[in-house]
Design a protein around this motif. Structure first.
Motif, PDB file in Angstrom:
ATOM      1  N   SER A 168       0.835  -1.213   0.000  1.00  0.00           N
ATOM      2  CA  SER A 168       0.000   0.000   0.000  1.00  0.00           C
ATOM      3  C   SER A 168       0.865   1.255   0.000  1.00  0.00           C
ATOM      4  O   SER A 168       0.527   2.252  -0.654  1.00  0.00           O
ATOM      5  CB  SER A 168      -0.938  -0.009   1.211  1.00  0.00           C
ATOM      6  OG  SER A 168      -0.199  -0.159   2.407  1.00  0.00           O
ATOM      7  N   ALA A 171       1.893   1.926  -3.475  1.00  0.00           N
ATOM      8  CA  ALA A 171       0.781   2.431  -4.288  1.00  0.00           C
ATOM      9  C   ALA A 171       0.513   3.904  -4.001  1.00  0.00           C
ATOM     10  O   ALA A 171       0.282   4.697  -4.922  1.00  0.00           O
ATOM     11  CB  ALA A 171      -0.463   1.589  -4.009  1.00  0.00           C
ATOM     12  N   TYR A 172       0.515   4.265  -2.697  1.00  0.00           N
ATOM     13  CA  TYR A 172       0.308   5.675  -2.351  1.00  0.00           C
ATOM     14  C   TYR A 172       1.455   6.540  -2.888  1.00  0.00           C
ATOM     15  O   TYR A 172       1.251   7.688  -3.282  1.00  0.00           O
ATOM     16  CB  TYR A 172       0.208   5.838  -0.842  1.00  0.00           C
ATOM     17  CG  TYR A 172      -1.007   5.174  -0.240  1.00  0.00           C
ATOM     18  CD1 TYR A 172      -2.216   5.157  -0.905  1.00  0.00           C
ATOM     19  CD2 TYR A 172      -0.925   4.548   1.010  1.00  0.00           C
ATOM     20  CE1 TYR A 172      -3.326   4.537  -0.363  1.00  0.00           C
ATOM     21  CE2 TYR A 172      -2.033   3.931   1.561  1.00  0.00           C
ATOM     22  CZ  TYR A 172      -3.229   3.927   0.867  1.00  0.00           C
ATOM     23  OH  TYR A 172      -4.314   3.306   1.413  1.00  0.00           O
ATOM     24  N   LEU A 176      -1.685   6.702  -6.207  1.00  0.00           N
ATOM     25  CA  LEU A 176      -2.996   6.051  -6.203  1.00  0.00           C
ATOM     26  C   LEU A 176      -3.782   6.457  -4.967  1.00  0.00           C
ATOM     27  O   LEU A 176      -3.207   6.687  -3.896  1.00  0.00           O
ATOM     28  CB  LEU A 176      -2.825   4.528  -6.227  1.00  0.00           C
ATOM     29  CG  LEU A 176      -2.162   3.922  -7.466  1.00  0.00           C
ATOM     30  CD1 LEU A 176      -2.121   2.413  -7.359  1.00  0.00           C
ATOM     31  CD2 LEU A 176      -2.900   4.337  -8.738  1.00  0.00           C
ATOM     32  N   THR A 177      -5.102   6.546  -5.143  1.00  0.00           N
ATOM     33  CA  THR A 177      -5.963   6.845  -4.004  1.00  0.00           C
ATOM     34  C   THR A 177      -6.181   5.580  -3.180  1.00  0.00           C
ATOM     35  O   THR A 177      -5.763   4.478  -3.577  1.00  0.00           O
ATOM     36  CB  THR A 177      -7.313   7.378  -4.490  1.00  0.00           C
ATOM     37  OG1 THR A 177      -7.964   6.341  -5.241  1.00  0.00           O
ATOM     38  CG2 THR A 177      -7.134   8.606  -5.370  1.00  0.00           C
ATOM     39  N   ARG A 179      -9.031   4.039  -2.671  1.00  0.00           N
ATOM     40  CA  ARG A 179      -9.893   3.105  -3.392  1.00  0.00           C
ATOM     41  C   ARG A 179      -9.119   2.401  -4.500  1.00  0.00           C
ATOM     42  O   ARG A 179      -9.249   1.195  -4.693  1.00  0.00           O
ATOM     43  CB  ARG A 179     -11.084   3.871  -3.973  1.00  0.00           C
ATOM     44  CG  ARG A 179     -12.100   2.989  -4.696  1.00  0.00           C
ATOM     45  CD  ARG A 179     -13.306   3.818  -5.113  1.00  0.00           C
ATOM     46  NE  ARG A 179     -12.920   4.870  -6.036  1.00  0.00           N
ATOM     47  CZ  ARG A 179     -12.775   4.693  -7.361  1.00  0.00           C
ATOM     48  NH1 ARG A 179     -12.999   3.493  -7.883  1.00  0.00           N
ATOM     49  NH2 ARG A 179     -12.436   5.688  -8.150  1.00  0.00           N
ATOM     50  N   GLN A 180      -8.308   3.156  -5.242  1.00  0.00           N
ATOM     51  CA  GLN A 180      -7.529   2.542  -6.314  1.00  0.00           C
ATOM     52  C   GLN A 180      -6.521   1.531  -5.765  1.00  0.00           C
ATOM     53  O   GLN A 180      -6.306   0.470  -6.346  1.00  0.00           O
ATOM     54  CB  GLN A 180      -6.796   3.631  -7.108  1.00  0.00           C
ATOM     55  CG  GLN A 180      -7.716   4.515  -7.941  1.00  0.00           C
ATOM     56  CD  GLN A 180      -6.971   5.691  -8.546  1.00  0.00           C
ATOM     57  OE1 GLN A 180      -6.016   6.203  -7.962  1.00  0.00           O
ATOM     58  NE2 GLN A 180      -7.418   6.147  -9.710  1.00  0.00           N
ATOM     59  N   THR A 181      -5.906   1.877  -4.651  1.00  0.00           N
ATOM     60  CA  THR A 181      -4.953   0.949  -4.034  1.00  0.00           C
ATOM     61  C   THR A 181      -5.631  -0.341  -3.623  1.00  0.00           C
ATOM     62  O   THR A 181      -5.117  -1.450  -3.841  1.00  0.00           O
ATOM     63  CB  THR A 181      -4.310   1.619  -2.803  1.00  0.00           C
ATOM     64  OG1 THR A 181      -3.645   2.810  -3.212  1.00  0.00           O
ATOM     65  CG2 THR A 181      -3.320   0.692  -2.140  1.00  0.00           C
ATOM     66  N   LEU A 183      -8.548  -1.629  -4.781  1.00  0.00           N
ATOM     67  CA  LEU A 183      -9.131  -2.405  -5.877  1.00  0.00           C
ATOM     68  C   LEU A 183      -8.090  -2.965  -6.838  1.00  0.00           C
ATOM     69  O   LEU A 183      -8.276  -4.059  -7.385  1.00  0.00           O
ATOM     70  CB  LEU A 183     -10.127  -1.528  -6.655  1.00  0.00           C
ATOM     71  CG  LEU A 183     -11.396  -1.134  -5.899  1.00  0.00           C
ATOM     72  CD1 LEU A 183     -12.275  -0.223  -6.753  1.00  0.00           C
ATOM     73  CD2 LEU A 183     -12.183  -2.377  -5.489  1.00  0.00           C
ATOM     74  N   THR A 184      -7.031  -2.229  -7.099  1.00  0.00           N
ATOM     75  CA  THR A 184      -6.075  -2.649  -8.132  1.00  0.00           C
ATOM     76  C   THR A 184      -4.813  -3.308  -7.592  1.00  0.00           C
ATOM     77  O   THR A 184      -4.124  -4.001  -8.333  1.00  0.00           O
ATOM     78  CB  THR A 184      -5.654  -1.426  -8.987  1.00  0.00           C
ATOM     79  OG1 THR A 184      -5.008  -0.459  -8.144  1.00  0.00           O
ATOM     80  CG2 THR A 184      -6.861  -0.780  -9.638  1.00  0.00           C
TER      81      THR A 184
END
Length: 291
Positions: A168, A171-172, A176-177, A179-181, A183-184
């Motif tokens: 995570s 991703a951040y 990425l937000t 929600r995007q983190t 879900l994806t």
């Protein structure tokens, strides 16, 4: 990998494992022989207790008996086919809400999960039948869905919790937000990690559909019971053995499918890791030459 997780057994340990396996096999065979001897002493294997499967009495044909049981199997699979996708989708939503940062979202999701996880499936079937006045099929689907969605939500939450925090954070870091983190990046890995547990829970869902006969749903167990009551108590063993065999075939097929999907998923995930390794080696090699 196994050498990393635990020490490889030595000669003494392997000899003990061999002796234990032989003793265990002998005990199992002895228990099966004792059960067969006990059953034979009560005429369980007598032909007139099994002829309902190929030459039934009361002017019925074997096709009628088998067709009635397979009709019940179809009802079982129909209830599971409707309840399983609903439980998966709702469980996924609950898992996302359960891991939300805001307490106003997380706490209600936690309450829903704990409440439905703690209630018996049969009680929720009765609630759908009596409380909502649904038919037997709706009540069975309702009970299977709400119970299993809570279990699946907890399975997915455990999968998310098992992921390294670096997933995570990375991703951040690339923008990425939340929600995007989720879900994806996180949920696909959690689903892949927990796939065996998810499939095992779907097998439980399929088996729990047998509770539907208590609320009047004519599933496989109810069909077997109706057959046994029609032909007489003498045929209970034969009909229930066939029912157990059908349940075993269906559940083992589902487990085999789960293992196949897991192997294919693992093979699909392998190339990126190989590519990453090659890329890191290439980058590492470039750095050495530069230096």
């Amino acid at each position: 990998m196994s050498a990393v997780l635990y020490d490889s057994p030595g000669p003494v340990a392997r000899r003990r494992e061999l002796v234990g396996s032989i003793v265990g096999t002998v005990v199992v065979v002895a228990l099966l022989a004792l059960a067969a001897w006990y059953a034979a002493g009560r005429d369980v294997f007598a032909p007139d207790r099994w002829d309902v499967l190929y030459d039934p009495p009361k002017n019925q044909s074997a096709a009628d008996v088998w067709a009635f049981m397979f009709k019940g199997l179809g009802a079982t699979l129909r209830a599971a086919a409707v309840a399983a996708p609903l439980a998966l989708v709702l469980g996924l939503v609950l898992a996302m809400l359960r891991t939300a940062r805001h307490a106003a979202v997380r706490i209600p999701a936690t309450v829903v999960i704990e409440m439905f996880r703690g209630l018996p499936v049969l009680l929720m079937m009765f609630f759908g039948l009596i409380g909502f006045r649904w038919d037997a099929f709706g009540a069975v689907v309702f009970g299977l869905t709400v119970y299993n969605m809570a279990i699946i939500a907890e399975i997915l939450r455990a999968g998310l919790a098992a992921l390294p925090k670096g997933q995570s954070e990375a991703a951040y870091a690339v923008g990425l937000t939340r929600r995007q983190t989720l879900l994806t990046v996180l949920l696909p890995q959690a689903v892949r990690t927990m796939l065996p547990s998810l499939i095992a829970q779907l097998v439980v869902l399929l088996k729990d559909s047998s509770l539907g006969f208590i609320v009047g749903y004519a599933e496989l167990l109810k069909s077997i019971q109706n057959n046994a009551q029609f032909f007489g108590n003498n045929y209970y063993v034969a009909l229930f053995v066939v029912g157990a065999g059908i349940y075993l075939v269906v559940n083992l097929s589902l487990s085999w499918l789960a293992r196949r999907i897991q192997r294919r998923t693992t093979r699909t995930a392998a190339p990126p890791r190989a590519a990453d390794t090659l890329a890191s080696n290439t980058i590492g090699g470039g750095g050495s030459s530069t230096s």
